[in-house]
Write an enzyme that holds these catalytic residues in place. Structure first.
Site, mmCIF file in Angstrom:
data_model
loop_
_atom_site.group_PDB
_atom_site.id
_atom_site.type_symbol
_atom_site.label_atom_id
_atom_site.label_comp_id
_atom_site.label_asym_id
_atom_site.label_seq_id
_atom_site.Cartn_x
_atom_site.Cartn_y
_atom_site.Cartn_z
ATOM 1 N N ARG A 43 11.300 16.215 44.145
ATOM 2 C CA ARG A 43 9.913 17.089 44.685
ATOM 3 C C ARG A 43 8.867 16.548 44.498
ATOM 4 N NH1 ARG A 43 10.283 22.651 45.643
ATOM 5 N NH2 ARG A 43 12.473 23.586 45.189
ATOM 6 N N LYS A 71 28.772 15.377 35.120
ATOM 7 C CA LYS A 71 29.395 16.560 34.456
ATOM 8 C C LYS A 71 28.169 17.857 34.208
ATOM 9 C CE LYS A 71 28.661 16.400 29.990
ATOM 10 N NZ LYS A 71 28.445 16.842 28.557
ATOM 11 N N HIS A 103 30.777 9.721 31.014
ATOM 12 C CA HIS A 103 30.434 8.581 30.521
ATOM 13 C C HIS A 103 31.273 8.115 29.207
ATOM 14 C CE1 HIS A 103 28.112 11.028 27.720
ATOM 15 N NE2 HIS A 103 28.269 10.117 26.876
ATOM 16 N N LYS A 130 32.998 4.018 28.082
ATOM 17 C CA LYS A 130 32.595 3.351 26.770
ATOM 18 C C LYS A 130 33.582 2.171 26.519
ATOM 19 C CE LYS A 130 30.423 7.062 24.366
ATOM 20 N NZ LYS A 130 29.112 6.513 23.930
ATOM 21 N N GLU A 174 28.031 15.164 15.736
ATOM 22 C CA GLU A 174 26.594 14.755 15.944
ATOM 23 C C GLU A 174 25.879 15.280 14.736
ATOM 24 O OE1 GLU A 174 24.996 14.922 19.998
ATOM 25 O OE2 GLU A 174 26.852 16.191 20.294
ATOM 26 N N ASP A 228 30.387 21.583 26.687
ATOM 27 C CA ASP A 228 29.813 20.137 26.554
ATOM 28 C C ASP A 228 30.772 19.018 26.116
ATOM 29 O OD1 ASP A 228 27.162 18.943 26.933
ATOM 30 O OD2 ASP A 228 27.087 18.703 24.720
ATOM 31 N N HIS A 275 34.856 15.280 27.825
ATOM 32 C CA HIS A 275 34.907 13.972 27.174
ATOM 33 C C HIS A 275 36.305 13.705 26.221
ATOM 34 C CE1 HIS A 275 30.991 13.465 28.515
ATOM 35 N NE2 HIS A 275 30.250 13.966 27.641
ATOM 36 N N LYS A 311 27.522 20.207 16.400
ATOM 37 C CA LYS A 311 26.303 19.454 16.189
ATOM 38 C C LYS A 311 25.892 20.130 14.593
ATOM 39 C CE LYS A 311 24.467 19.610 20.860
ATOM 40 N NZ LYS A 311 24.379 18.087 20.824
#
Lengths: 518, 330
Positions: A64, A172, A202, A206, A240, A259, A264, A364
């Site tokens: 935009r 995704k 992704h 790897k 993570e 997620d 994955h 996380k």
């Protein structure tokens, strides 16, 4: 001039040259976003630096925000310089690369935007010899995916009269449940055939995930052991150490299961467990992955509590730093029921894997950032060295463990028992034999986006997910998500900086197993 | 590091001792030590001569070790013709950035004068790492011309030379061609240096609008910068003929220049238009196709990079074989 039968380009030298990419353009929707600046442009520039892109290669960005070509190029230059990994920024090359970057401002829900894009692509084709080949990259909000593809079709951009190819790459998530994934596919496949739809995951790009295939099917020594007779269980960990880092609002809706696991980690698990394809070809590899995903046992609602653990981190001190809990993060509701941690016990109902638990966890604010797959073999059948510290019944017992490390320190370790030479007698001690990917191949590893973009430009969809794979993985996780949505959890149930909720340890303990510390 | 009597068993025993010492030092050195990784993926023979830029050779070897951890055996031809054989074993170690485990490769150095150099062959047989490929990079033209060369080469799965450093490159490539015909694997870094040029030509052909152009070619011109005419020019010309046709005219034009590279321009001509690939700067080439110009990177091709490319091809290279045959006959 001589033409060889196996190659349209008689100058090509497959042993020494980079893979051939035909002249083409990439059209990025959402070109002013983070993904374009942090990942896509740096990856494309790096590919240009390595001469992997064809002469005349062009990029069209659209969003935009009003910008001229020059302003967009400057913005991209700044981000490429900042985010290019392990590579020099070559100003002379950028000058040439930037000549192939164009920008069209517009509203992606407005047909006029697509007319402008068509005019720009036609001009590029004439001036830069791209042959009408275009890769559309949807880096927009997921809710726009279907409508953007429909507009591409309506504007006549999905086909090229001169025979050039048109492909679309979709980030995704592919839907937020099975029904929405099917609906998204229904709308997209009205415009483009499945062979031209590239759903990017992704993780599959790897190097070390790809190396799992090389390890399994390029060697003969492990594959005979790769089954329930020798393997006790498998642990897949994607931890993570960071929190939601300003993505609280998004993450609150998504959660760890959507997620990470649905896409994955189930893809990684499928790579580790699939059968050997008859040949290394996009469809043959994806057929085997899809078959494996369809073999995952679907849990009944009453089985979910015993097989799945939902967690959410609370505030804690990590070192000298006070870390907020998830509910204290910006943009997150104080009552949020989001899973920032998920651990699932999957079973694969086929002859190879029947009865072998696959423990998959992600979260996380865990103690460190690590992704690996640990394959734990059965203990030796007989305790020959029963009086030794490493004997099967001793606390130091250490059954063989094969670890496929995805990140960091990519590599493979095999733990086995060895006689401890110190002191007398038959004392065993576990030792580790290491293969370190970076040490054995000191060359730079391409980023996942470099690999996947190049594959899409070359028309190789091996590392992209197919609709049947997406649907199979939604089928595997949907009963768990439904059960979680229908119940209220007492959160938080783990401290930031710990390895997750106690219930997760208990889930493994019920089968006599425990999480390893990666 | 120690100087020892030259017996293979002793050199190998010395290497084992080194590994034990390294492992011990690591364990004692740090609580967080993760030990030493002994890495061997091949035996890499490097032929050098004393005083001939040994520093550059060692540097190239060190770079190669990072990607191809090997048992490196340096064969050094001493200046003094009657110098006796001497040998030593040592390890080359490095700590990859951000990691806790030191990686070490083993290295053996054998040196002798030209009169005794042939005796190195029998020592080598006991020193080659078992069950792994053997690659021989003969960096010295004196070793290439030494009677021991062929015996050493026969132990190797692949031999790498650089004809441009040889006193008579044409004679060298005739020899290489004979060896390839006999089924031995040889590579010439002078050919390897042309990969970027050839890839750029191939890239031009990939453009839809250029395929018709290549069907109507009248001639090609190779512009080079130094005399005598470099071997690379012969290779490039032979490559074009191997693709386009043996009768295809390829002119070679000298355009003297002080630049360090040998080929400065390629021109493909038809009756109507030209395609020019021009190396005007060290690291960049420009391709001019009518009004369109594209740049690509020509990174500095140091020896380590060139050898690395050859190490990635451990089987037959049919294109090189074809080109070598044409070039050796011209």
């Amino acid at each position: 001039m001589k033409q060889t039968s196996d190659s349209a380009n008689p100058f090509h030298d497959a042993l020494r040259f980079e893979r051939r990419i035909p002249p083409c353009s990439v059209l990025i929707f959402g070109a002013n976003g983070d993904l374009t600046m942090r990942k896509l442009l740096p990856a494309l520039f790096r590919l240009a630096y390595e001469r992997k892109l064809p002469a005349g290669f062009s990029i069209v960005g659209t969003s935009r925000t009003p910008m001229t070509n020059e302003q967009f190029r400057e913005k991209m230059r700044v981000s490429v310089e900042k985010f290019i990994e392990n590579s020099p920024f070559d100003a002379a090359l950028w000058e040439d690369f930037a000549r192939g970057i164009f920008y069209v401002a517009g509203d992606i829900s407005d047909p006029a935007c697509y007319s402008a894009l068509k005019a720009q692509l036609d001009q590029i084709e004439t001036e830069r010899g791209t042959g009408g080949n275009v890769l559309f990259y949807l880096s927009t909000q997921p809710s726009f995916y279907a409508s953007v593809v429909e507009q591409i079709g309506a504007a006549g951009l999905a086909n090229h009269e001169g025979g050039g190819w048109r492909r679309v790459v979709i980030e995704k998530p592919f839907g937020h449940d099975l029904a929405s994934a099917q609906e998204l596919n229904r709308r997209i496949s009205k415009v483009l055939p499945e062979s031209d739809i590239y759903r990017i995951d992704h993780y599959l790009g790897k190097e070390t995930v790809q190396n799992v295939l090389a390890f399994r099917f390029g060697n003969t020594i492990f594959e005979p052991l790769w089954n329930r007779q020798y393997i006790s269980h498998v642990q897949v960990t994607a931890a993570e150490s960071i929190g939601v880092e300003g993505r609280g609002a998004y993450y609150q809706e998504a959660g760890a299961m959507r997620d990470m696991i649905q896409n994955h980690l189930l893809q990684v698990m499928a790579t580790v467990t699939m059968e050997a394809p008859p040949y290394f070809d996009s469809d043959a590899v994806r057929d085997e992955r899809a078959k494996l995903l369809r073999s995952i046992r679907i849990l009944k609602p009453e089985e979910v509590d015993a097989h799945a653990v939902k967690g959410q981190y609370g505030p804690a001190r990590i070192g000298s730093e006070s870390v907020p809990g998830f509910r204290q993060e910006t943009g997150v509701s104080p009552e949020a029921q989001t899973d920032t941690y998920a651990a699932i016990t999957f079973f694969i109902d086929n002859w190879r894997w029947a009865g072998v638990p696959f423990y998959v966890r992600t979260g996380k604010r865990l103690p460190k950032r690590v992704t690996d797959i640990a394959i734990r073999f059965h203990s030796a059948p007989l305790s020959l060295f029963s009086s030794s510290p490493g004997a099967a019944d001793s606390p130091l017992a250490a059954p063989n463990l094969l670890i496929l490390r995805i990140q960091p320190d990519e590599g493979i370790s095999l733990r086995f028992q060895s006689k401890d030479p110190s002191g007398g007698g038959m004392k065993l001690r576990p030792v580790s034999m290491d293969f370190n990917y970076g040490s054995s191949f000191g060359s730079r590893t391409p980023s996942a986006y470099e690999t996947l973009l190049l594959d899409a430009l070359a028309g190789d969809s091996t590392l992209y997910t197919r609709q049947d794979m997406v649907e199979a993985s939604w089928r595997a996780v949907e009963p768990i998500l439904n059960h979680w949505n229908n119940n209220k959890f007492e959160f938080p149930n783990y401290d930031a900086g710990s390895w997750g909720p106690k219930a997760s340890d208990e889930m493994l303990a019920r089968r006599g197993h425990e999480w390893r510390i990666p | 590091m120690s100087s020892i009597s030259v017996k293979p068993e002793q050199l190998l025993k010395d290497l084992s001792g080194l590994w034990m010492e390294l492992g011990k030092a690591e364990v004692e050195g740090s609580d967080r030590s993760a030990g030493v990784l002994r890495a061997v993926t091949m035996t890499f023979l490097l032929g050098v001569e004393e005083g001939d830029d040994e520093g550059a050779a060692s540097e190239a070897l060190a770079q190669l070790m990072h990607e191809h951890p090997s048992r490196a055996i340096v064969l050094k031809l001493s200046r003094q013709a009657d110098a006796e054989i001497s040998g030593r074993a040592f390890a080359q170690c490095w700590m990859p950035f951000g990691r806790r485990q030191q990686i070490c490769c083993e290295q053996i150095e054998l040196s002798a004068g030209s009169e005794n150099f042939k005796d190195i062959v029998s020592l080598l047989r006991g020193l080659i790492a078992p069950d792994l490929p053997v690659v021989f990079w003969c960096r010295s033209s004196r070793i290439f011309l030494h009677p021991a060369f062929e015996s050493i080469a026969l132990m190797a799965d692949k031999v790498i030379v650089d004809s441009r450093s040889h006193p008579d490159p044409h004679n060298s490539i005739r020899f290489l061609n004979q060896q390839l015909q006999r089924g031995h694997l040889y590579a010439d870094l002078t050919w390897t240096r042309l990969t970027r040029w050839r890839e750029t030509v191939s890239g031009v052909f990939e453009r839809m609008d250029c395929q018709a152009f290549f069907q109507n070619l009248n001639r090609a011109v190779i512009q080079y910068t130094h005399t005598p005419e470099p071997m690379a020019v012969s290779y490039l010309s032979a490559w074009m003929k191997s693709v386009i046709g043996l009768d295809f005219p390829v002119d070679r034009v000298l355009a003297p220049s002080e630049v360090s590279w040998q080929i400065s321009k390629l021109r493909f001509e038809t009756a109507l238009t030209d395609v020019v690939i021009d190396r005007s700067e060290k690291g960049i080439v420009e391709t001019h196709i009518q009004h369109f110009t594209a740049r690509s990177v020509f990174e500095v091709q140091d020896e380590a990079r060139l050898v690395r490319e050859e190490l990635s091809i451990l089987g037959r290279d049919p294109i090189f074989a074809r080109v070598l045959k044409i070039a050796s006959q011209s």
